[in-house]
Write a protein that holds these residues in place. Structure first.
Motif, PDB file in Angstrom:
ATOM      1  N   ARG A 170       0.942  -1.046   0.289  1.00  0.00           N
ATOM      2  CA  ARG A 170       0.191  -0.084  -0.163  1.00  0.00           C
ATOM      3  C   ARG A 170       1.119   1.229  -0.092  1.00  0.00           C
ATOM      4  O   ARG A 170       0.595   2.172  -0.911  1.00  0.00           O
ATOM      5  CB  ARG A 170      -1.140   0.088   0.982  1.00  0.00           C
ATOM      6  CG  ARG A 170      -1.359   1.525   1.435  1.00  0.00           C
ATOM      7  CD  ARG A 170      -1.780   2.135   0.004  1.00  0.00           C
ATOM      8  NE  ARG A 170      -3.614   2.915   0.227  1.00  0.00           N
ATOM      9  CZ  ARG A 170      -2.602   4.137   0.496  1.00  0.00           C
ATOM     10  NH1 ARG A 170      -1.248   4.099  -0.336  1.00  0.00           N
ATOM     11  NH2 ARG A 170      -3.535   5.034   0.510  1.00  0.00           N
ATOM     12  N   TYR A 171       2.050   1.135   0.750  1.00  0.00           N
ATOM     13  CA  TYR A 171       2.844   2.085   0.762  1.00  0.00           C
ATOM     14  C   TYR A 171       3.978   2.927   0.721  1.00  0.00           C
ATOM     15  O   TYR A 171       4.878   2.987   0.802  1.00  0.00           O
ATOM     16  CB  TYR A 171       2.780   2.425   2.336  1.00  0.00           C
ATOM     17  CG  TYR A 171       1.870   3.128   3.052  1.00  0.00           C
ATOM     18  CD1 TYR A 171       0.505   4.438   2.570  1.00  0.00           C
ATOM     19  CD2 TYR A 171       1.082   1.925   4.318  1.00  0.00           C
ATOM     20  CE1 TYR A 171      -0.393   4.925   3.460  1.00  0.00           C
ATOM     21  CE2 TYR A 171      -0.390   2.585   4.802  1.00  0.00           C
ATOM     22  CZ  TYR A 171      -0.852   3.394   4.063  1.00  0.00           C
ATOM     23  OH  TYR A 171      -2.535   3.339   4.830  1.00  0.00           O
ATOM     24  N   ASN A 208      15.641  -1.836   8.370  1.00  0.00           N
ATOM     25  CA  ASN A 208      16.499  -0.629   8.647  1.00  0.00           C
ATOM     26  C   ASN A 208      15.595  -0.419   7.813  1.00  0.00           C
ATOM     27  O   ASN A 208      15.078   0.983   7.280  1.00  0.00           O
ATOM     28  CB  ASN A 208      17.473  -0.035   8.291  1.00  0.00           C
ATOM     29  CG  ASN A 208      18.090  -0.660  10.117  1.00  0.00           C
ATOM     30  OD1 ASN A 208      17.687  -0.650  11.125  1.00  0.00           O
ATOM     31  ND2 ASN A 208      19.502  -1.104  10.829  1.00  0.00           N
ATOM     32  N   LEU A 209      16.204  -0.609   6.037  1.00  0.00           N
ATOM     33  CA  LEU A 209      15.693  -0.113   4.602  1.00  0.00           C
ATOM     34  C   LEU A 209      14.212  -0.566   4.854  1.00  0.00           C
ATOM     35  O   LEU A 209      13.624   1.067   4.322  1.00  0.00           O
ATOM     36  CB  LEU A 209      16.207  -1.199   3.811  1.00  0.00           C
ATOM     37  CG  LEU A 209      15.894  -1.293   3.004  1.00  0.00           C
ATOM     38  CD1 LEU A 209      16.582  -2.087   1.419  1.00  0.00           C
ATOM     39  CD2 LEU A 209      14.547  -1.402   2.091  1.00  0.00           C
ATOM     40  N   LEU A 210      13.056  -1.424   5.309  1.00  0.00           N
ATOM     41  CA  LEU A 210      12.138  -1.106   5.485  1.00  0.00           C
ATOM     42  C   LEU A 210      11.513   0.156   6.614  1.00  0.00           C
ATOM     43  O   LEU A 210      10.055   0.855   6.397  1.00  0.00           O
ATOM     44  CB  LEU A 210      11.470  -2.376   5.895  1.00  0.00           C
ATOM     45  CG  LEU A 210      11.255  -2.930   4.751  1.00  0.00           C
ATOM     46  CD1 LEU A 210      11.223  -4.655   5.256  1.00  0.00           C
ATOM     47  CD2 LEU A 210      10.929  -3.135   3.635  1.00  0.00           C
ATOM     48  N   LEU A 215       8.700   5.377   7.258  1.00  0.00           N
ATOM     49  CA  LEU A 215       8.997   6.633   7.755  1.00  0.00           C
ATOM     50  C   LEU A 215       8.704   7.721   6.710  1.00  0.00           C
ATOM     51  O   LEU A 215       8.234   9.135   6.817  1.00  0.00           O
ATOM     52  CB  LEU A 215      10.628   6.267   8.085  1.00  0.00           C
ATOM     53  CG  LEU A 215      10.160   5.852   9.978  1.00  0.00           C
ATOM     54  CD1 LEU A 215      11.597   6.314  10.514  1.00  0.00           C
ATOM     55  CD2 LEU A 215       9.560   6.331  11.030  1.00  0.00           C
ATOM     56  N   LEU A 216       9.195   7.105   5.661  1.00  0.00           N
ATOM     57  CA  LEU A 216       8.771   7.940   4.132  1.00  0.00           C
ATOM     58  C   LEU A 216       7.742   8.400   4.201  1.00  0.00           C
ATOM     59  O   LEU A 216       7.271   9.474   3.813  1.00  0.00           O
ATOM     60  CB  LEU A 216       9.828   7.589   3.240  1.00  0.00           C
ATOM     61  CG  LEU A 216      11.000   8.000   2.985  1.00  0.00           C
ATOM     62  CD1 LEU A 216      11.864   7.167   2.297  1.00  0.00           C
ATOM     63  CD2 LEU A 216      11.829   9.207   2.643  1.00  0.00           C
ATOM     64  N   GLN A 217       6.837   7.098   3.831  1.00  0.00           N
ATOM     65  CA  GLN A 217       5.195   7.716   3.336  1.00  0.00           C
ATOM     66  C   GLN A 217       4.519   8.515   5.000  1.00  0.00           C
ATOM     67  O   GLN A 217       2.961   9.226   4.261  1.00  0.00           O
ATOM     68  CB  GLN A 217       5.078   6.223   3.045  1.00  0.00           C
ATOM     69  CG  GLN A 217       4.921   5.606   4.124  1.00  0.00           C
ATOM     70  CD  GLN A 217       3.737   5.737   5.109  1.00  0.00           C
ATOM     71  OE1 GLN A 217       2.785   5.896   5.158  1.00  0.00           O
ATOM     72  NE2 GLN A 217       3.739   5.372   6.352  1.00  0.00           N
ATOM     73  N   ARG A 218       5.228   8.444   5.502  1.00  0.00           N
ATOM     74  CA  ARG A 218       4.482   9.599   6.579  1.00  0.00           C
ATOM     75  C   ARG A 218       4.719  10.739   6.861  1.00  0.00           C
ATOM     76  O   ARG A 218       4.055  11.817   7.614  1.00  0.00           O
ATOM     77  CB  ARG A 218       5.472   8.925   8.140  1.00  0.00           C
ATOM     78  CG  ARG A 218       4.398   7.282   8.361  1.00  0.00           C
ATOM     79  CD  ARG A 218       4.742   7.107  10.318  1.00  0.00           C
ATOM     80  NE  ARG A 218       3.731   7.706  10.747  1.00  0.00           N
ATOM     81  CZ  ARG A 218       4.624   7.842  12.326  1.00  0.00           C
ATOM     82  NH1 ARG A 218       5.143   6.529  12.623  1.00  0.00           N
ATOM     83  NH2 ARG A 218       3.879   8.196  13.095  1.00  0.00           N
TER      84      ARG A 218
END
Length: 219
Positions: A170-171, A208-210, A215-218
């Motif tokens: 989804r994100y 960490n990558l995920l 956090l980017l999508q937020r």
């Protein structure tokens, strides 16, 4: 349904086939987050009988992907983006345990399962095939569960893996497929090399990558 998913499910008992197909539809949002469905509708949707579908519903409810609403039916779990980092944070410890145990115990014929998952991920990345990647990721998760000598870590990780795939689908960020494939491949290569320490480190790197994607999508 991808070729991988079809191959994985064809030989399984009916209840397992029902579970895999309903899980796939929840992960890929074909069953929309927060929506209400009935047992009968799910039976019609996947073409399997009442008993296997009922068993699949019980398992999906236990995993938190679905809930039973008295007099209302079945509700597909809502999707709150704030929960994605929480899922990943909880996954980290059990996943590192699974990666390290897989490296320690790696041998034929299980190594072929990990190689197949890795090759399928490469293929999915080259074709921008999201469904193929999700199915390869499921193949990897199943292999980790089967090879481990720590069933407690597997029981914790399994439902979190499904939630994580759903959030990722989804994100996902632009370029997220290639980045995710590279992260998974790093883990698989370390496990195939029977390098327990590196497998744990690569799994931590993948989480960490995920987490960065989450956090980017937020914003």
């Amino acid at each position: 349904m991808s070729e991988i998913q079809t191959t994985l499910t064809d030989a399984l008992p009916a209840a397992s086939r029902a579970y895999r197909e309903l899980e796939r539809q929840i992960v890929t949002l074909e069953l929309a987050p927060g929506s209400l469905v009935t047992e009968g509708a799910l039976i019609d949707r996947i073409g399997l009988g009442r008993t296997p579908v009922r068993e699949a519903i019980q398992r999906l409810a236990w995993e938190g992907l679905m809930s039973v609403r008295p007099r209302a039916g079945l509700q597909i779990a809502p999707l709150d983006p704030a929960d994605w980092p929480r899922v990943l944070e909880t996954r980290r410890g059990p996943e590192i345990i699974l990666a390290r145990s897989a490296a320690r115990l790696m041998a034929e014929p299980m190594s072929g399962r990990f190689e197949a998952a890795m090759n399928a991920m490469h293929k999915a990345a080259g074709a921008e095939d999201l469904a193929g990647f999700l199915d390869a990721d499921k193949m990897l998760d199943d292999a980790l569960t089967e090879i481990t000598d720590n069933p407690f870590a597997a029981r914790v990780a399994t439902p979190l893996q499904a939630h994580s795939r759903r959030f990722w689908y989804r994100y996902r960020t632009p370029g997220g497929l290639r980045e995710s494939v590279d992260g998974h491949v790093g883990v698989i290569r370390a496990m195939l090399a029977k390098d327990e320490r590196t497998a744990g480190e690569e799994m931590s790197h993948l989480i960490n990558l995920l987490m960065r994607q989450a956090l980017l999508q937020r914003g």
